[in-house]
Design a protein around this motif. Structure first.
Motif, mmCIF file in Angstrom:
data_model
loop_
_atom_site.group_PDB
_atom_site.id
_atom_site.type_symbol
_atom_site.label_atom_id
_atom_site.label_comp_id
_atom_site.label_asym_id
_atom_site.label_seq_id
_atom_site.Cartn_x
_atom_site.Cartn_y
_atom_site.Cartn_z
ATOM 1 N N ASN A 285 49.522 61.377 52.045
ATOM 2 C CA ASN A 285 50.479 61.029 50.511
ATOM 3 C C ASN A 285 51.643 61.009 51.014
ATOM 4 O O ASN A 285 52.797 61.917 50.449
ATOM 5 N N SER A 286 52.230 59.723 49.847
ATOM 6 C CA SER A 286 53.644 59.315 50.376
ATOM 7 C C SER A 286 54.533 59.840 48.507
ATOM 8 O O SER A 286 56.106 59.576 48.613
ATOM 9 N N SER A 287 53.740 59.904 47.833
ATOM 10 C CA SER A 287 54.222 60.641 46.476
ATOM 11 C C SER A 287 55.495 61.003 46.630
ATOM 12 O O SER A 287 55.356 61.663 47.372
ATOM 13 N N VAL A 288 56.312 59.986 45.260
ATOM 14 C CA VAL A 288 57.251 61.192 45.177
ATOM 15 C C VAL A 288 57.534 61.965 43.571
ATOM 16 O O VAL A 288 58.280 62.523 43.001
ATOM 17 N N SER A 289 56.198 61.832 43.231
ATOM 18 C CA SER A 289 56.286 62.305 41.880
ATOM 19 C C SER A 289 54.483 62.526 41.739
ATOM 20 O O SER A 289 53.750 60.744 41.812
ATOM 21 N N GLU A 290 53.988 63.213 41.495
ATOM 22 C CA GLU A 290 52.874 63.636 41.315
ATOM 23 C C GLU A 290 51.976 64.734 39.979
ATOM 24 O O GLU A 290 52.432 65.555 40.424
ATOM 25 N N GLY A 291 50.511 64.294 39.473
ATOM 26 C CA GLY A 291 50.613 65.785 39.098
ATOM 27 C C GLY A 291 49.454 66.374 39.829
ATOM 28 O O GLY A 291 49.878 67.856 40.791
ATOM 29 N N ALA B 171 43.793 61.680 45.761
ATOM 30 C CA ALA B 171 43.238 61.693 47.171
ATOM 31 C C ALA B 171 43.523 62.543 47.943
ATOM 32 O O ALA B 171 42.826 62.996 49.003
ATOM 33 N N ILE B 172 43.921 63.697 47.745
ATOM 34 C CA ILE B 172 44.488 64.512 48.998
ATOM 35 C C ILE B 172 43.256 65.628 48.221
ATOM 36 O O ILE B 172 42.283 66.134 49.151
ATOM 37 N N LEU B 173 42.482 65.991 47.166
ATOM 38 C CA LEU B 173 41.500 66.870 46.803
ATOM 39 C C LEU B 173 40.462 65.675 47.742
ATOM 40 O O LEU B 173 39.703 66.571 48.459
ATOM 41 N N GLU B 174 40.351 64.991 47.719
ATOM 42 C CA GLU B 174 39.002 64.143 48.037
ATOM 43 C C GLU B 174 39.079 63.883 49.658
ATOM 44 O O GLU B 174 38.005 64.126 50.310
ATOM 45 N N ALA B 175 40.484 63.572 50.094
ATOM 46 C CA ALA B 175 40.425 63.525 51.826
ATOM 47 C C ALA B 175 40.046 65.285 52.139
ATOM 48 O O ALA B 175 39.328 65.536 53.169
ATOM 49 N N MET B 176 40.517 66.248 51.308
ATOM 50 C CA MET B 176 39.825 68.017 51.717
ATOM 51 C C MET B 176 38.185 67.352 51.717
ATOM 52 O O MET B 176 37.699 67.892 52.504
ATOM 53 N N ASP B 177 37.955 66.857 50.612
ATOM 54 C CA ASP B 177 35.971 67.023 50.526
ATOM 55 C C ASP B 177 35.981 66.888 51.860
ATOM 56 O O ASP B 177 34.121 66.884 51.704
ATOM 57 N N LEU B 178 36.128 65.529 51.766
ATOM 58 C CA LEU B 178 35.656 64.466 53.159
ATOM 59 C C LEU B 178 36.301 65.313 54.523
ATOM 60 O O LEU B 178 35.369 64.675 55.678
#
Length: 285
Positions: free
Chosen positions: A186-192, A196-203
């Motif tokens: 995840n290379s976003s410069v702004s996130e709430g 994508a991160i949560l789903e990757a962790m879950d997978l």
């Protein structure tokens, strides 16, 4: 109860997916949830006509500025859900900041997805005076599709060796692709809250994420993932992850546990249903 739910519903965005998920939670409790795109309305007066036409008893908005401002001044009770844009972008603009503050004064509750987002909101609008439940949840992830940004991405990918741009695909196929990857970046410069991160962790896939507040709220460096601040640091951490199976295993196990503990779909459903009961009680007063 008949609920009006305002959200930004551009196809294939995290906002749209979140809105659909929340609507499912509310309808599972027997409510009628009328989901509308906030961008289809320009003023509260248009919403007043919609409320009358649909006989709505209460309302909910995803994003304080984009949706919440349209609910001001009506007689029905409403709640709001913070979006990343609210605290990361719109809060920095004086006029929008003021509008969001007024929305919070009128809202019966406000929901933040992460502890850091809640803390930022408390600083901006002194939310200790308001009831602001913290809520976390697991969206299913979809790729943001913005025409201008898409053209920029495609142009950059063409110039980048070894990078492939994959178009939209069914969720099952997306999951299969992610599970076969060595890591999710995840290379976003702004996130709430990055779905994508949560789903990757879950997978059970390792995560490398840019070190920004929204990502750091979920990714603890070297525990649930790896955080980088610049391209050089990303390359260093990526090489380290490839060469250190023990680190990879620890990150995967901790990430999976983090999702189980703090991003339960059932807890999210229960919490939203409880919050809506607050609005239901307000209509009876």
């Amino acid at each position: 109860m008949r609920l009006l739910f305002l959200a930004v519903l551009r196809p294939h965005t995290g906002n749209a997916v979140t809105a659909q998920r929340v609507r499912a939670h509310l309808e599972a409790a027997g409510h009628v949830c009328i989901l509308k795109d906030a961008f289809d309305f320009e003023s509260p007066s248009e919403i007043a006509n919609l409320i009358l036409a649909e006989n709505c008893e209460a309302a909910l908005a995803l994003h304080l500025y984009r949706g919440g401002r349209l609910l001001q001044g009506h007689r029905i009770p409403f709640g709001v859900i913070f979006g990343g844009t609210d605290v990361n972008e719109d809060a920095n603009q004086a006029e929008k900041n003021t509008v969001m503050g007024r929305v919070l004064e009128e809202a019966r509750f406000a929901v933040a997805f992460t502890e850091s987002m809640k803390e930022m909101a408390q600083v901006q609008w002194e939310l200790q005076q308001h009831q602001t439940p913290l809520l976390t949840g697991i969206p299913f992830f979809n790729v943001l599709v913005d025409p201008v940004f898409t053209r920029e991405v495609k142009a950059n990918v063409k110039r980048a060796a070894g990078v492939r741009l994959i178009g939209e695909m069914p969720q099952e196929d997306l999951h299969a692709v992610v599970k076969n990857c060595f890591a999710v970046v995840n290379s976003s410069v702004s996130e709430g809250m990055s779905a994508a991160i949560l789903e990757a962790m879950d997978l059970e896939v390792p995560v490398l994420a840019r070190n920004i507040p929204g990502n750091a709220a979920m990714v603890k460096h070297e525990v649930t993932g790896l955080l980088f601040s610049n391209p050089q640091e990303f390359v260093h951490l990526a090489k380290r992850l490839v060469s250190d199976p023990a680190l990879e295993k620890e990150i995967v196990v901790n990430g999976k546990e983090y999702v189980r503990m703090y991003h339960s779909w059932q807890v999210e459903r229960d919490t939203y249903q409880q919050l809506i009961r607050k609005l239901e009680g307000s209509t009876e007063d």
